[in-house]
Design a protein around this motif. Structure first.
Motif, mmCIF file in Angstrom:
data_model
loop_
_atom_site.group_PDB
_atom_site.id
_atom_site.type_symbol
_atom_site.label_atom_id
_atom_site.label_comp_id
_atom_site.label_asym_id
_atom_site.label_seq_id
_atom_site.Cartn_x
_atom_site.Cartn_y
_atom_site.Cartn_z
ATOM 1 N N PRO A 1 77.483 -8.648 89.472
ATOM 2 C CA PRO A 1 76.568 -8.957 88.377
ATOM 3 C C PRO A 1 76.286 -7.703 87.568
ATOM 4 O O PRO A 1 76.465 -6.577 88.057
ATOM 5 N N SER A 2 75.865 -7.875 86.330
ATOM 6 C CA SER A 2 75.339 -6.749 85.580
ATOM 7 C C SER A 2 73.976 -6.380 86.150
ATOM 8 O O SER A 2 73.295 -7.209 86.761
ATOM 9 N N VAL A 3 73.572 -5.142 85.961
ATOM 10 C CA VAL A 3 72.254 -4.685 86.401
ATOM 11 C C VAL A 3 71.356 -4.554 85.176
ATOM 12 O O VAL A 3 71.768 -4.016 84.145
ATOM 13 N N VAL A 4 70.141 -5.073 85.279
ATOM 14 C CA VAL A 4 69.148 -4.931 84.202
ATOM 15 C C VAL A 4 67.949 -4.209 84.792
ATOM 16 O O VAL A 4 67.335 -4.679 85.758
ATOM 17 N N LEU A 5 67.626 -3.054 84.214
ATOM 18 C CA LEU A 5 66.575 -2.176 84.704
ATOM 19 C C LEU A 5 65.313 -2.356 83.865
ATOM 20 O O LEU A 5 65.368 -2.289 82.629
ATOM 21 N N VAL A 6 64.173 -2.575 84.536
ATOM 22 C CA VAL A 6 62.911 -2.846 83.850
ATOM 23 C C VAL A 6 61.902 -1.757 84.239
ATOM 24 O O VAL A 6 61.555 -1.608 85.409
ATOM 25 N N HIS A 7 61.442 -1.025 83.242
ATOM 26 C CA HIS A 7 60.568 0.125 83.476
ATOM 27 C C HIS A 7 59.136 -0.287 83.798
ATOM 28 O O HIS A 7 58.736 -1.446 83.657
ATOM 29 N N GLY A 8 58.326 0.687 84.178
ATOM 30 C CA GLY A 8 56.926 0.466 84.501
ATOM 31 C C GLY A 8 56.006 0.752 83.331
ATOM 32 O O GLY A 8 56.450 1.073 82.218
ATOM 33 N N PHE A 9 54.700 0.680 83.587
ATOM 34 C CA PHE A 9 53.689 0.852 82.554
ATOM 35 C C PHE A 9 53.741 2.269 81.977
ATOM 36 O O PHE A 9 53.799 3.254 82.707
ATOM 37 N N GLY A 10 53.737 2.355 80.653
ATOM 38 C CA GLY A 10 53.736 3.644 79.977
ATOM 39 C C GLY A 10 55.092 4.302 79.878
ATOM 40 O O GLY A 10 55.225 5.360 79.256
ATOM 41 N N ALA A 11 56.112 3.703 80.470
ATOM 42 C CA ALA A 11 57.451 4.293 80.448
ATOM 43 C C ALA A 11 58.328 3.547 79.439
ATOM 44 O O ALA A 11 57.831 2.827 78.570
ATOM 45 N N SER A 12 59.622 3.721 79.550
ATOM 46 C CA SER A 12 60.575 3.072 78.650
ATOM 47 C C SER A 12 61.941 3.095 79.322
ATOM 48 O O SER A 12 62.083 3.567 80.455
#
Length: 332
Positions: free
Chosen positions: A47-58
């Motif tokens: 699968p492709s990987v999708v990275l989701v950041h945390g609060f205040g990040a990007s």
């Protein structure tokens, strides 16, 4: 495995127009590494990987993960609405639906995990266009769980890295000290005031304060550099940057990770910093025992809230292991 060119591993920033039901558009910034739009033969089983950041990040907070994972399979990181270079509309709170008062309903939205979860799900369907492994840090973990619900079988698994436990949610009140129930109405009134939330945000959005907070989040001190401080500081200087902060600190009744985990069908893996100052590892261990969807827990010693940036080598190694196991399972 086919050799991957160095150019394909360089994170590229792009923009996707996310169309809303009301006819408006939101701009979503994203990066990728690997073979977007032209999958390599070696990665077709993955699968492709999708990275989701945390609060205040990007998306840039995945600076150590994106190129490494991109050498194995196409990997994406996106800026959630309100953060990074994505759109930063005004926050619409309960009781602020009067279009004659700012923010108006035509220019504002309700920040929360349904919004961000739908954003990630739609991004996976419209941009990635294939099966995904979702990886989320902090509040990005809750977003990933909500997106996994929406994606159903198109999501092959979820990795939670120090997932936010959201102790200030109304549903968590029973776990808080008794005095919290007394001050809660006043607290809610105060944080709903735009002048106060903006003042709090501007006080926090200073390089010196950011570096101080990073010292708490990264207890080993590793990888706290000028590039990281600037990565977190620059988006705070955009005109609408304080709105996502206002929307988030007013989320007193939204999704909680344990509730989402109770019914999740996809496999979940946990990666946790043993010295996380905000999300205790004891809760992660309790989740691993309680929820059948959780298949593994990796605890990293001497590491805090953002292991993917503070200690990227063991985190990347674990993510690559999980990708290989997903590929082998598909082959079987």
């Amino acid at each position: 495995m086919r050799a991957t060119t160095q150019q394909s591993l360089v994170p590229a920033e792009c923009f996707w127009t996310w169309a809303q039901d009301d006819g408006s558009d939101l701009s979503v910034a994203w990066r990728h590494a690997g073979h977007h739009g032209s999958p390599a033969e070696s990665s077709r089983s993955l699968p492709s990987v999708v990275l989701v950041h945390g609060f205040g990040a990007s998306s840039g907070h995945w600076r150590h993960a994106l190129p490494v994972l991109g050498g194995c399979t196409t990997t994406y990181a996106l800026d959630l609405i309100g953060f990074g270079a994505s759109s930063q509309p005004q926050a619409l709170l309960a009781g602020e639906s009067d279009p004659t008062q700012p923010p108006s309903s035509s220019s504002a939205l309700r920040y929360g995990f349904d919004l961000w979860g739908q954003q990630v799900a739609d991004f996976c369907q419209q941009v990635v266009q294939g099966p995904v492994l979702l990886v989320g840090n902090s509040i990005g973990g809750v977003v990933a769980l909500r997106a996994a619900q929406l994606l159903e079988q198109r999501c092959r698994g979820v990795v939670l890295i120090d997932c936010a436990q959201r102790l200030m949610d109304d549903k968590q009140l029973s776990t808080q000290p008794a005095w919290m129930a007394w001050i809660r109405p006043l607290l809610k009134t105060l944080v709903s005031q735009r002048w106060l939330s903006t003042a709090l945000f501007r006080n926090a959005a200073r390089p010196r304060v950011i570096r101080s907070v990073l010292g708490q989040a990264y207890p080993s001190g590793a990888n706290i550099d000028d590039a990281l401080v600037d990565l977190l500081y620059q988006p705070t200087q955009r005109p609408g940057a304080a709105e996502a902060f206002r929307g988030f600190i007013n989320l007193f009744d939204d999704h909680l990770a344990p509730v989402l985990l109770e019914t999740l069908q996809q496999p979940v893996h946990l990666i946790w910093g043993e010295r996380d100052p905000w999300e205790p590892v004891a809760e992660a261990r309790a989740w691993a025992e309680r929820f059948s969807c959780i298949q593994s827990l990796l605890v990293l010693p001497k590491v805090g809230h953002c292991p993917h940036d503070e200690a990227p080598e063991p985190v990347n190694a674990r993510l690559l292991e999980l990708l290989v196991s997903i590929g082998e399972a598909k082959s079987v």
